[in-house]
Design a protein around this motif. Structure first.
Motif, PDB file in Angstrom:
ATOM      1  N   GLY A 198      81.458  -6.566  42.492  1.00 11.38           N
ATOM      2  CA  GLY A 198      80.861  -7.874  42.245  1.00 11.38           C
ATOM      3  C   GLY A 198      80.400  -8.125  40.830  1.00 11.38           C
ATOM      4  O   GLY A 198      79.917  -9.212  40.514  1.00 11.38           O
ATOM      5  N   ILE A 199      80.560  -7.148  39.967  1.00  6.43           N
ATOM      6  CA  ILE A 199      79.976  -7.254  38.626  1.00  6.43           C
ATOM      7  C   ILE A 199      80.955  -7.881  37.638  1.00  6.43           C
ATOM      8  O   ILE A 199      82.170  -7.836  37.824  1.00  6.43           O
ATOM      9  CB  ILE A 199      79.510  -5.862  38.130  1.00  6.43           C
ATOM     10  N   GLY A 200      80.382  -8.478  36.599  1.00 10.54           N
ATOM     11  CA  GLY A 200      81.205  -9.101  35.578  1.00 10.54           C
ATOM     12  C   GLY A 200      80.715  -8.778  34.185  1.00 10.54           C
ATOM     13  O   GLY A 200      79.780  -7.997  33.994  1.00 10.54           O
ATOM     14  N   MET A 201      81.358  -9.408  33.212  1.00  6.37           N
ATOM     15  CA  MET A 201      80.999  -9.172  31.818  1.00  6.37           C
ATOM     16  C   MET A 201      79.830 -10.063  31.374  1.00  6.37           C
ATOM     17  O   MET A 201      79.000  -9.659  30.573  1.00  6.37           O
ATOM     18  CB  MET A 201      82.213  -9.412  30.914  1.00  6.37           C
ATOM     19  N   TYR A 202      79.776 -11.293  31.917  1.00  4.01           N
ATOM     20  CA  TYR A 202      78.624 -12.137  31.565  1.00  4.01           C
ATOM     21  C   TYR A 202      77.949 -12.747  32.805  1.00  4.01           C
ATOM     22  O   TYR A 202      76.804 -13.206  32.740  1.00  4.01           O
ATOM     23  CB  TYR A 202      79.038 -13.244  30.580  1.00  4.01           C
ATOM     24  N   ARG A 203      78.627 -12.726  33.937  1.00  6.31           N
ATOM     25  CA  ARG A 203      78.035 -13.145  35.203  1.00  6.31           C
ATOM     26  C   ARG A 203      78.745 -12.401  36.336  1.00  6.31           C
ATOM     27  O   ARG A 203      79.794 -11.796  36.122  1.00  6.31           O
ATOM     28  CB  ARG A 203      78.141 -14.661  35.400  1.00  6.31           C
ATOM     29  N   ASN A 204      78.163 -12.448  37.530  1.00  7.13           N
ATOM     30  CA  ASN A 204      78.708 -11.718  38.663  1.00  7.13           C
ATOM     31  C   ASN A 204      79.384 -12.649  39.659  1.00  7.13           C
ATOM     32  O   ASN A 204      79.460 -13.858  39.448  1.00  7.13           O
ATOM     33  CB  ASN A 204      77.607 -10.889  39.330  1.00  7.13           C
ATOM     34  N   TRP A 205      79.836 -12.071  40.744  1.00  8.45           N
ATOM     35  CA  TRP A 205      80.587 -12.845  41.734  1.00  8.45           C
ATOM     36  C   TRP A 205      79.837 -14.079  42.212  1.00  8.45           C
ATOM     37  O   TRP A 205      80.406 -15.160  42.339  1.00  8.45           O
ATOM     38  CB  TRP A 205      80.923 -11.945  42.945  1.00  8.45           C
ATOM     39  N   ASP A 207      76.406 -14.864  41.053  1.00 10.41           N
ATOM     40  CA  ASP A 207      75.146 -14.932  40.311  1.00 10.41           C
ATOM     41  C   ASP A 207      75.447 -15.219  38.853  1.00 10.41           C
ATOM     42  O   ASP A 207      76.366 -14.635  38.275  1.00 10.41           O
ATOM     43  CB  ASP A 207      74.387 -13.607  40.450  1.00 10.41           C
ATOM     44  N   GLU A 208      74.681 -16.118  38.266  1.00 15.82           N
ATOM     45  CA  GLU A 208      74.889 -16.518  36.868  1.00 15.82           C
ATOM     46  C   GLU A 208      74.095 -15.640  35.898  1.00 15.82           C
ATOM     47  O   GLU A 208      73.647 -16.098  34.859  1.00 15.82           O
ATOM     48  CB  GLU A 208      74.499 -17.988  36.692  1.00 15.82           C
ATOM     49  N   HIS A 209      73.903 -14.384  36.234  1.00 13.78           N
ATOM     50  CA  HIS A 209      73.084 -13.441  35.472  1.00 13.78           C
ATOM     51  C   HIS A 209      71.634 -13.892  35.464  1.00 13.78           C
ATOM     52  O   HIS A 209      70.928 -13.772  34.453  1.00 13.78           O
ATOM     53  CB  HIS A 209      73.607 -13.273  34.041  1.00 13.78           C
ATOM     54  N   LYS A 210      71.195 -14.375  36.612  1.00 13.41           N
ATOM     55  CA  LYS A 210      69.800 -14.758  36.787  1.00 13.41           C
ATOM     56  C   LYS A 210      69.034 -13.680  37.550  1.00 13.41           C
ATOM     57  O   LYS A 210      67.952 -13.283  37.158  1.00 13.41           O
ATOM     58  CB  LYS A 210      69.709 -16.097  37.522  1.00 13.41           C
ATOM     59  N   ASP A 211      69.593 -13.246  38.660  1.00 10.82           N
ATOM     60  CA  ASP A 211      68.906 -12.286  39.530  1.00 10.82           C
ATOM     61  C   ASP A 211      69.542 -10.901  39.508  1.00 10.82           C
ATOM     62  O   ASP A 211      68.932  -9.935  39.969  1.00 10.82           O
ATOM     63  CB  ASP A 211      68.899 -12.793  40.976  1.00 10.82           C
ATOM     64  N   GLU A 212      70.750 -10.807  39.013  1.00 13.36           N
ATOM     65  CA  GLU A 212      71.489  -9.550  39.084  1.00 13.36           C
ATOM     66  C   GLU A 212      71.930  -9.074  37.710  1.00 13.36           C
ATOM     67  O   GLU A 212      72.174  -9.880  36.804  1.00 13.36           O
ATOM     68  CB  GLU A 212      72.721  -9.716  39.992  1.00 13.36           C
ATOM     69  N   ALA A 213      72.045  -7.775  37.573  1.00 16.52           N
ATOM     70  CA  ALA A 213      72.478  -7.165  36.315  1.00 16.52           C
ATOM     71  C   ALA A 213      73.994  -7.261  36.165  1.00 16.52           C
ATOM     72  O   ALA A 213      74.738  -7.158  37.141  1.00 16.52           O
ATOM     73  CB  ALA A 213      72.049  -5.704  36.270  1.00 16.52           C
ATOM     74  N   THR A 248      87.413 -10.557  36.926  1.00 18.01           N
ATOM     75  CA  THR A 248      87.674 -11.132  38.250  1.00 18.01           C
ATOM     76  C   THR A 248      86.450 -11.880  38.763  1.00 18.01           C
ATOM     77  O   THR A 248      86.558 -12.989  39.302  1.00 18.01           O
ATOM     78  CB  THR A 248      88.065 -10.034  39.255  1.00 18.01           C
ATOM     79  N   ASN A 249      85.269 -11.290  38.598  1.00 13.60           N
ATOM     80  CA  ASN A 249      84.050 -11.923  39.104  1.00 13.60           C
ATOM     81  C   ASN A 249      83.519 -13.005  38.172  1.00 13.60           C
ATOM     82  O   ASN A 249      82.926 -13.983  38.627  1.00 13.60           O
ATOM     83  CB  ASN A 249      82.987 -10.852  39.346  1.00 13.60           C
ATOM     84  N   ASP A 250      83.738 -12.838  36.864  1.00 13.83           N
ATOM     85  CA  ASP A 250      83.359 -13.887  35.924  1.00 13.83           C
ATOM     86  C   ASP A 250      84.109 -15.187  36.239  1.00 13.83           C
ATOM     87  O   ASP A 250      83.561 -16.280  36.115  1.00 13.83           O
ATOM     88  CB  ASP A 250      83.678 -13.463  34.489  1.00 13.83           C
ATOM     89  N   PHE A 251      85.377 -15.048  36.645  1.00 14.25           N
ATOM     90  CA  PHE A 251      86.206 -16.214  36.950  1.00 14.25           C
ATOM     91  C   PHE A 251      86.031 -16.706  38.380  1.00 14.25           C
ATOM     92  O   PHE A 251      86.524 -17.780  38.734  1.00 14.25           O
ATOM     93  CB  PHE A 251      87.686 -15.888  36.705  1.00 14.25           C
ATOM     94  N   SER A 252      85.348 -15.938  39.205  1.00 12.33           N
ATOM     95  CA  SER A 252      85.187 -16.289  40.613  1.00 12.33           C
ATOM     96  C   SER A 252      84.382 -17.568  40.801  1.00 12.33           C
ATOM     97  O   SER A 252      83.499 -17.895  39.999  1.00 12.33           O
ATOM     98  CB  SER A 252      84.492 -15.143  41.352  1.00 12.33           C
ATOM     99  N   GLY A 253      84.672 -18.268  41.891  1.00 12.78           N
ATOM    100  CA  GLY A 253      83.914 -19.463  42.240  1.00 12.78           C
ATOM    101  C   GLY A 253      82.707 -19.163  43.096  1.00 12.78           C
ATOM    102  O   GLY A 253      82.004 -20.087  43.535  1.00 12.78           O
TER     103      GLY A 253
END
Length: 364
Positions: A198-205, A207-213, A248-253
């Motif tokens: 679920g992790i990404g480079m600037y956001r996750n699957w 989450d907009e990098h608000k609650d998750e690392a 993959t997760n950065d591009f996810s909806g």
């Protein structure tokens, strides 16, 4: 692609004496690989996907002691005398003993114990063995580190024991047969897995990098969390190649319910560049390969490739490091759980990617 929150380490765990993250030959009876935390008395925490402990022994049987250091079960996978013999489910609770029986007539045997799941699925304690141990050594090999998300982890790839619509997220992992370990065995290299579902480079699957690392937050920590009480990653494993498969997760909806902002190419590229700079700081001689995703196609795939080209271009005048390489996976219709590649799909990915990495290694 993001699992539910996983419980943290149980507080009664033995205090770590030495943390490590690469193959060791200092101990002549055990061989450790991957993201692991070495404790006292030859005990070790297996943290990352396909992290492992191996040993040689004589006799026709022995037992191994394992513990799921969580409030849920976990898994390891076993290889005996070079042959994969399946998974062991470790129920939550105290240390448990598992018998190992040998069918061959070899005088000496080797048992390899691999963590089946990723760091976010909790940790497994190897608490020892009754085996009559003999010395173990390893052949020096070239090294590859695989940084990525659930695809890299081999998550949701194996419903052979628990169907996709049953059980929990960790029930469908198969780290041993993820594309990274698979191709590494095929081309004869050591590997290190640094991946989080679920992790990404600037956001996750979702989450907009608000609650998750995000990956740049957790990568420098051995346990791949933001828990500052845990050891830092030591960067002793100096790979010849670092493969990065994030996007993959950065591009996810997301899940379609939680607010999801449009993809921010500038932020993705900026974070990617900073991440690569951090990797170069700790691995100055490494060859970095950045990849697209077999799960991201169409217009998003075009934008994805453009972003990777911008990352590569940012280092075009960097004479201190090897030029960044881009690898493009072919589009894939996944056959695993929740839209992930299954074990057979991972074999396809390994067959695609392996020759490319082998060629790069041969050029070094």
């Amino acid at each position: 692609m993001f699992p539910k929150k996983i419980a943290v380490l149980i507080s009664f765990l033995l205090i770590s004496a030495v943390s490590n993250s690469q193959t060791q030959n200092l101990n002549k009876t055990f061989l450790y690989q991957g993201r692991i935390d070495k404790l006292q008395n030859d005990q070790v925490i297996l943290i990352g996907t396909a992290s492992s402990v191996s040993f040689n022994f004589t006799g026709n049987e022995c037992s191994i002691s394992l513990q799921s250091v969580e409030d849920h079960h976990n898994y390891v996978q076993l290889v005996l005398d070079g042959k994969y013999i399946g998974k062991i489910r470790i129920e939550k609770g105290a240390v448990q003993s598992f018998p190992i029986k040998v069918a061959s007539n070899q005088k000496e045997h080797r048992l390899e114990i691999y963590k089946n799941t990723e760091a976010q699925s909790g940790n497994v304690l190897f608490a020892g063995t009754t085996a009559k141990l003999t010395s173990i050594s390893f052949k020096k090999k070239k090294k590859i580190e695989f940084i990525g998300d659930s695809i890299t982890c081999g998550a949701a790839s194996d419903p052979s024991d628990v169907p996709c619509d049953k059980g929990e997220y960790m029930d469908h992992h198969n780290g041993y047969y993820a594309y990274g370990p698979t191709l590494s065995r095929e081309i004869g290299v050591d590997y290190l897995m640094s991946c989080v579902s679920g992790i990404g480079m600037y956001r996750n699957w979702n989450d907009e990098h608000k609650d998750e690392a995000i990956m740049p937050d957790v990568y420098p920590n051995l346990y791949m969390t933001k828990d500052t009480s845990k050891p830092k990653y030591d960067f002793v494993f100096q790979p010849d190649i670092i493969s990065i498969a994030l996007g993959t997760n950065d591009f996810s909806g997301g899940d379609g319910k939680k607010e999801r902002l449009p993809f921010n190419a500038e932020k993705y590229v900026s974070n990617y560049i900073d991440f690569v700079k951090m990797l170069y700081k700790h691995n100055p001689k490494v060859q970095i390969v950045i990849t697209n995703s077999p799960m991201v196609g169409g217009e998003r795939g075009v934008v994805f490739e453009d972003c990777l080209n911008k990352v590569k271009k940012a280092f075009a005048n960097d004479k201190a490091h090897k030029p960044i390489q881009i690898f493009k996976f072919k589009p894939m219709k996944p056959n695993g759980c929740t839209g992930h590649p299954d074990v057979a799909d991972h074999k396809v990915l390994a067959e695609e990617y392996g020759p490319f990495l082998k060629k790069l290694l041969n050029e070094k």
